[in-house]
Scaffold this active site. Structure first.
Site, mmCIF file in Angstrom:
data_model
loop_
_atom_site.group_PDB
_atom_site.id
_atom_site.type_symbol
_atom_site.label_atom_id
_atom_site.label_comp_id
_atom_site.label_asym_id
_atom_site.label_seq_id
_atom_site.Cartn_x
_atom_site.Cartn_y
_atom_site.Cartn_z
ATOM 1 N N LYS A 171 0.817 -1.181 0.058
ATOM 2 C CA LYS A 171 -0.106 0.108 -0.172
ATOM 3 C C LYS A 171 1.136 1.243 0.091
ATOM 4 O O LYS A 171 0.279 2.482 0.258
ATOM 5 C CB LYS A 171 -1.137 0.167 1.121
ATOM 6 C CG LYS A 171 -1.910 -1.106 1.406
ATOM 7 C CD LYS A 171 -2.516 -1.610 0.146
ATOM 8 C CE LYS A 171 -3.503 -0.599 -0.562
ATOM 9 N NZ LYS A 171 -4.124 -1.321 -1.672
ATOM 10 N N GLY A 173 2.457 2.576 -2.666
ATOM 11 C CA GLY A 173 2.333 2.984 -4.024
ATOM 12 C C GLY A 173 3.096 2.141 -4.979
ATOM 13 O O GLY A 173 3.702 2.681 -5.930
ATOM 14 N N ARG A 175 2.544 -0.030 -7.246
ATOM 15 C CA ARG A 175 1.884 -0.450 -8.552
ATOM 16 C C ARG A 175 2.071 0.898 -9.218
ATOM 17 O O ARG A 175 2.655 0.910 -10.293
ATOM 18 C CB ARG A 175 0.401 -0.603 -8.206
ATOM 19 C CG ARG A 175 -0.382 -0.803 -9.574
ATOM 20 C CD ARG A 175 0.164 -1.763 -10.412
ATOM 21 N NE ARG A 175 0.210 -3.107 -10.003
ATOM 22 C CZ ARG A 175 0.866 -4.387 -10.582
ATOM 23 N NH1 ARG A 175 1.455 -4.094 -11.697
ATOM 24 N NH2 ARG A 175 0.848 -5.630 -9.974
ATOM 25 N N ARG A 252 5.455 5.024 2.742
ATOM 26 C CA ARG A 252 4.400 5.758 2.990
ATOM 27 C C ARG A 252 4.123 6.078 4.456
ATOM 28 O O ARG A 252 4.286 5.105 5.201
ATOM 29 C CB ARG A 252 3.187 5.376 2.223
ATOM 30 C CG ARG A 252 1.696 6.193 2.557
ATOM 31 C CD ARG A 252 0.647 5.444 1.825
ATOM 32 N NE ARG A 252 -0.398 6.060 1.535
ATOM 33 C CZ ARG A 252 -1.655 5.316 1.128
ATOM 34 N NH1 ARG A 252 -1.689 4.076 0.704
ATOM 35 N NH2 ARG A 252 -2.702 6.164 0.946
ATOM 36 N N SER A 260 -5.013 2.356 4.802
ATOM 37 C CA SER A 260 -5.114 1.846 3.488
ATOM 38 C C SER A 260 -5.078 0.492 3.450
ATOM 39 O O SER A 260 -5.922 -0.312 2.741
ATOM 40 C CB SER A 260 -3.831 2.423 2.523
ATOM 41 O OG SER A 260 -4.060 1.822 1.264
ATOM 42 N N LYS A 377 -7.040 0.999 -6.423
ATOM 43 C CA LYS A 377 -6.031 2.039 -5.899
ATOM 44 C C LYS A 377 -6.679 3.498 -5.616
ATOM 45 O O LYS A 377 -7.369 4.047 -6.730
ATOM 46 C CB LYS A 377 -4.832 2.456 -7.110
ATOM 47 C CG LYS A 377 -3.995 0.772 -7.378
ATOM 48 C CD LYS A 377 -3.575 0.054 -6.399
ATOM 49 C CE LYS A 377 -3.151 -1.132 -6.661
ATOM 50 N NZ LYS A 377 -2.410 -1.820 -5.673
ATOM 51 N N THR A 380 -11.377 5.375 -1.173
ATOM 52 C CA THR A 380 -11.834 6.113 -0.164
ATOM 53 C C THR A 380 -11.458 5.363 1.126
ATOM 54 O O THR A 380 -12.026 4.461 1.379
ATOM 55 C CB THR A 380 -13.134 6.777 -0.336
ATOM 56 O OG1 THR A 380 -13.706 7.313 -1.682
ATOM 57 C CG2 THR A 380 -13.593 7.691 0.807
ATOM 58 N N HIS A 381 -10.947 6.144 1.972
ATOM 59 C CA HIS A 381 -10.545 5.350 3.308
ATOM 60 C C HIS A 381 -11.806 5.882 4.385
ATOM 61 O O HIS A 381 -12.400 6.760 4.288
ATOM 62 C CB HIS A 381 -9.340 5.849 4.205
ATOM 63 C CG HIS A 381 -8.035 5.534 3.193
ATOM 64 N ND1 HIS A 381 -6.850 6.046 3.470
ATOM 65 C CD2 HIS A 381 -7.954 4.918 2.255
ATOM 66 C CE1 HIS A 381 -6.152 5.526 2.808
ATOM 67 N NE2 HIS A 381 -6.612 4.853 1.866
HETATM 68 N N1 LIG Z 1 -0.799 7.432 -9.468
HETATM 69 C C1 LIG Z 1 -1.518 6.799 -8.626
HETATM 70 N N2 LIG Z 1 -2.699 6.228 -8.705
HETATM 71 C C2 LIG Z 1 -3.509 5.446 -7.675
HETATM 72 N N3 LIG Z 1 -2.830 5.394 -6.594
HETATM 73 C C3 LIG Z 1 -1.711 5.763 -6.602
HETATM 74 C C4 LIG Z 1 -1.082 6.343 -7.424
HETATM 75 N N4 LIG Z 1 0.062 6.711 -6.907
HETATM 76 C C5 LIG Z 1 0.407 6.159 -5.422
HETATM 77 N N5 LIG Z 1 -0.910 5.885 -5.239
HETATM 78 C C6 LIG Z 1 -1.275 5.187 -3.996
HETATM 79 O O1 LIG Z 1 -0.889 3.525 -4.046
HETATM 80 C C7 LIG Z 1 -1.744 2.997 -3.047
HETATM 81 C C8 LIG Z 1 -1.633 1.704 -3.271
HETATM 82 O O2 LIG Z 1 -0.207 1.101 -3.148
HETATM 83 P P1 LIG Z 1 0.238 -0.150 -3.821
HETATM 84 O O3 LIG Z 1 0.113 -0.213 -5.217
HETATM 85 O O4 LIG Z 1 1.672 -0.364 -3.189
HETATM 86 O O5 LIG Z 1 -0.896 -1.161 -3.173
HETATM 87 S S1 LIG Z 1 -0.538 -2.707 -3.086
HETATM 88 O O6 LIG Z 1 0.157 -3.050 -1.941
HETATM 89 O O7 LIG Z 1 -0.059 -3.106 -4.465
HETATM 90 O O8 LIG Z 1 -1.871 -3.290 -2.908
HETATM 91 C C9 LIG Z 1 -2.905 3.800 -3.113
HETATM 92 O O9 LIG Z 1 -3.414 3.657 -1.729
HETATM 93 P P2 LIG Z 1 -4.864 4.107 -1.413
HETATM 94 O O10 LIG Z 1 -5.155 5.375 -1.805
HETATM 95 O O11 LIG Z 1 -5.082 3.823 0.241
HETATM 96 O O12 LIG Z 1 -5.821 2.977 -2.135
HETATM 97 C C10 LIG Z 1 -2.788 5.107 -3.499
HETATM 98 O O13 LIG Z 1 -2.730 5.972 -2.611
#
Ligand SMILES: Nc1ncnc2c1ncn2[C@@H]1O[C@H](COP(=O)(O)OS(=O)(=O)O)[C@@H](OP(=O)(O)O)[C@H]1O
EC number: 2.8.2.-
Length: 420
Positions: A171, A173, A175, A252, A260, A377, A380-381
């Site tokens: 979580k 970031g 991806r 993070r 998250s 990704k 909403t939390h």
């Molecule tokens: N460009 C972009 N678009 C969407 N989301 C973004 C982006 N950059 C960073 N993030 C943040 O990435 C969070 C998810 O992290 P991960 O990809 O590491 O999650 S996972 O571990 O693979 O499930 C995800 O967490 P949440 O907001 O809590 O869903 C995002 O805040």
């Protein structure tokens, strides 16, 4: 060999796994870091003992008088190991064993190798986390498809073991980072999470190699599996694969990260208790439940200590998950420098998508669709009790400070006014 190499230092031979850091000769340049690490371990041990419930029970700094408070990062070093990093999660609802989120940017196809592995069931790709469309999958399988890489490189070359890994954090970031670096023509990456160094290690390196996309000479092979960062065996295993593997960790604010993480679990299991309930062993006493993986993963300093026993700091890049959102091009410049790549992924590659609320990749030339990450990704939390957030911040503060000292980077999580 001491834990933690100074930037630019040669990696020392890895110590036996049983050897505690305190038992090792420490080169002067590394003494401070070593002491910090040991201090952290002792702190953790103290928490465990004073909490009276084993390593699972960490007492929050906000606990009432008479309860244990966290030791400051400058505390005397101890000799304990790293219990939290090895502690298996005990809660069924903690999300630590769930399939890792794939959630790829739409229009990012799978590499042919991924399709094979996915068929074999080796990857745990939760459909809810995936945003890859059927069209992308079929394009990925075609010879002219973009495969696992971000470039239009045809599917020839050789399958190679990865030279660089995104090892965490869940979580953080990861991806977004992987998809952005895949836009570089000299990078090819597996879209799904192979989980080789944690769940699939018994399958052997040839299995792992086969999972990788083909690369041409000079291209870098990558994969991301965020659980590696908190897997005790991962540093040793990766080191034995290739000691010069480059490691990237997206970090993070641990409080936001925990929320998250919880939000992801909640989306799959709506019946789980509230975050506030799960976060505490005993809320009245202020006992934080660090056996809950959502909390434990965020004790970055503790996990990092494990990695520094095998890799010098100079071989690990820490990417700010916060800046990856506010300044993706800036963070990508650091990533490309670290990987020895030309700075090709720049601000020209990103735009801020107001609907998504995040930066997205601009349309690639061969696609008419935007490339925002999927709906898993940027969820909403749920609203969390501010008092619980306050307690968690206090809980993490000494660990964060330790992490800043270990990495030489201040991520300024204490300055954040509010968590999402
Ligand atoms: N460009 C972009 N678009 C969407 N989301 C973004 C982006 N950059 C960073 N993030 C943040 O990435 C969070 C998810 O992290 P991960 O990809 O590491 O999650 S996972 O571990 O693979 O499930 C995800 O967490 P949440 O907001 O809590 O869903 C995002 O805040």
């Amino acid at each position: 060999a001491a834990p933690g190499g100074a930037p630019g230092a040669e990696r020392p031979p890895p110590p036996p796994r049983s050897a505690g850091p305190g038992a090792l000769p420490v080169p002067p340049a590394r003494k401070l870091l070593c002491m910090c690490s040991l201090s952290l371990c002792l702190t953790y041990l103290c928490y465990s003992l004073m909490g009276g419930a084993g390593p699972a029970a960490l007492r929050s700094p906000a606990a009432p008088p008479g309860s244990a408070a966290p030791r400051s990062p400058g505390s005397p070093p101890g000799t304990a190991g790293a219990p939290a990093a090895s502690a298996a999660p005990t809660r069924a609802a903690n999300g630590s064993r769930e399939a890792a989120a794939a959630g790829a940017w739409p229009r990012t196809p799978l590499a042919p190798g991924e399709a094979i592995a996915a068929q074999s069931g080796a990857f745990e790709r939760d459909p809810q986390e995936s945003s890859t469309t059927d069209e992308e999958l079929s394009r990925a399988g075609s010879p002219g498809g973009r495969g696992g890489g971000g470039s239009t490189t045809p599917d020839y070359g050789e399958k190679r073991l990865p030279q660089a890994l995104i090892i965490g954090v869940k979580k953080g970031g990861t991806r977004a980072l992987l998809e952005a670096i895949r836009a570089h023509p000299d990078v090819r990456a597996v879209g799904t999470e192979p989980h080789f160094f944690d769940r699939n290690y018994d399958r052997g390196l040839e299995w792992y190699r086969n999972v990788m996309p083909k690369t041409l000479d000079g291209q870098i092979t990558m994969e991301k599996t965020p659980s590696y960062f908190v897997t005790n065996e991962a540093p040793r295993r990766i080191h034995s694969m290739a000691k010069d593997t480059k490691l990237i960790v997206v970090v993070r604010n641990p409080v936001t990260r925990a929320i998250s993480d919880y939000t992801q679990t909640l989306s799959k299991k709506p019946e789980i208790p509230t975050f506030e309930v799960l976060a505490f062993k005993n809320r009245t006493l202020g006992l934080i439940d660090a056996s809950w993986s959502a909390i434990r993963i965020g004790i970055y300093a503790l996990h990092l200590e494990n990695w520094l026993q095998y890799f010098p700091l100079s071989q690990i890049l820490f990417v700010s998950g916060e800046r990856l959102i506010t300044d993706p091009a800036g963070e990508m410049a650091k990533v490309q420098d670290f990987l020895g790549l030309k700075r090709i992924v720049t601000e020209k590659h990103f735009y801020f998508n107001k609907t998504k609320g995040f930066p997205c990749l601009k349309k690639p030339e061969d696609s008419s669709a935007p490339r925002c990450l999927g709906k898993s990704k940027g969820r909403t939390h749920p609203k969390i009790d501010p008092d619980v957030i306050h307690r968690l911040r206090k809980f993490y503060k000494p660990f964060n400070v330790m992490f800043y000292q270990m990495t030489g980077q201040d991520f300024k999580w204490e300055q954040e006014e509010s968590d999402k």
